[in-house]
Write an enzyme that holds these catalytic residues in place. Structure first.
Site: not given
Ligand code: PAF
Length: 286
Positions: A34, A37, A187, A189
Site C-alpha cells: 500500500h 510500503h 496497514s 490489515r
C-alpha cells in the site's frame, strides 16, 4: 525489474551489484503493498543505486490462531506496484528458500523488550521477525534497509540487532507512518475492517494526538497521558483496548515522566483486525 524466487539468485544478483560499486537498498515486506510500503520504496529509490523489495509472508512471526492463512496476498498487484516504482529486483521466495531444511540460521534474541507490548500480545512474534530480517540482511548485504515507523517496536529491535552486529555495515532508515485523511495508519490489515470499524479506527490516532497535545502543553506525567489515550479508545463501541503506554525512545521501556524523548504507543482489537499505532511525543513546552 527482475522477479526471482531462490536465495542463490538473490545473493548472486546483490554480490554483482556490490562488486560494481552500487549501493543496495532493501525494503522488506509481507506483500499486500500500500502507500506506506510505496513511501519506503520511493525513499530507497531516491537514496540507493539498486532497490530490492522482498515479498514474504513469514510464518515464524505468526502465532497459533493468528491470521497467517488469511493474511492478504496479491502478488500480481504487488508486482505492478514495484514495477511502477522502479524497483530493480523483487524477491518472492517459497518458505524453503528462506528457511532451508536442515540449515541452522542465526536466531537473534529480541531480549526483554521483545516480550513486552506486541511481544506480550504475540508471543514469539519478534523472534520470527528478527530471524527473517537477519536472513534477508545476510542474503542481500544491503547498504540500507527501510522500515516504517508504524511498527515502532519492530524498528527498535531491528535497529538494536544491527547495532549489535556492526560488521553488517548497514543503516536502518526509519520512514514516517503514512495515514489516511482520518489519521488511520495504513496497514495491510485495514482491508479487513468493516465500514463502521474503519470509521472508529481513527480513535487510535486521535488518542495519540491528544496525548501529544497534552505533552506539548506541559504534561510530564506519563500516567496522565496513558489515561487520556485509554479513555479515547475505550469511548468507541467497537475497539477493545489492548494497551496504551508511553515508552522511552532510547530503551522502549515504560516511561514514568516525559523528560527524555518518548513515544506514545497503542494497540486495539476491532472485530475485523487488531491495529497498532504510535507517535513521538513533543518534549513538554516545545
Ligand atoms: O513489517 C513487516 O512487514 C514484517 O514484519 C517484515 C519486516 C517484512 C518481516 O517479515
Amino acid at each position: 525489474m527482475d522477479l526471482i524466487r531462490t536465495a542463490a539468485e538473490l545473493k548472486a544478483a546483490t554480490d554483482d551489484w556490490r562488486a560494481a560499486g552500487d549501493s543496495v537498498g532493501l525494503v522488506p515486506t509481507m506483500g499486500a503493498l500500500h502507500a506506506g510500503h510505496r513511501s519506503l520504496i520511493q525513499r530507497a529509490r531516491s537514496e540507493q543505486d539498486r532497490v530490492i523489495v522482498s515479498i514474504f509472508v513469514n510464518p515464524l512471526q505468526f502465532g497459533p490462531g493468528e491470521d497467517l492463512d488469511t493474511y492478504p496476498r496479491d502478488e500480481a498487484a504487488d508486482l505492478a506496484v514495484t514495477e511502477r516504482d522502479g524497483v530493480d529486483l523483487v524477491w518472492a521466495p517459497a518458505v524453503e528458500e528462506v528457511y532451508p531444511p536442515g540449515v541452522d540460521l542465526p536466531l537473534p534474541d529480541p531480549g526483554p523488550v521483545g516480550e513486552t507490548f506486541e511481544g506480550a500480545a504475540r508471543p514469539g512474534h519478534f523472534e520470527g521477525v528478527l530471524k527473517v530480517v537477519h536472513r534477508l540482511f545476510d542474503l542481500t548485504g544491503p547498504s540500507a534497509a527501510y522500515f516504517g515507523e508504524k511498527d515502532a517496536q519492530q524498528l527498535f529491535l531491528v535497529r538494536r540487532m544491527t547495532v549489535a552486529e556492526p560488521e553488517m555495515g548497514m543503516t536502518i532508515v526509519a520512514c514516517p507512518t503514512v495515514r489516511e485523511a482520518s489519521g488511520l495508519a495504513l496497514s495491510s490489515r485495514n482491508a479487513r475492517l468493516a465500514p463502521e470499524e474503519r470509521q472508529q479506527a481513527s480513535c487510535l490516532f486521535l488518542a495519540l494526538t491528544e496525548a501529544a497535545e497534552h505533552a506539548r502543553a506541559g504534561e510530564r506525567d506519563a500516567q496522565v497521558l496513558v489515561a487520556l489515550m485509554a479513555r479515547e479508545i475505550g469511548g468507541t463501541t467497537l475497539a477493545r483496548l489492548d494497551y496504551a503506554a508511553v515508552v522511552d525512545e532510547a530503551t522502549f521501556t515504560r516511561a514514568a515522566t516525559i523528560d527524555a524523548p518518548s513515544r506514545a504507543i497503542v494497540a486495539a482489537r476491532f472485530p475485523g483486525a487488531r491495529l497498532i499505532d504510535n507517535l513521538l511525543l513533543p518534549m513538554p513546552g516545545r
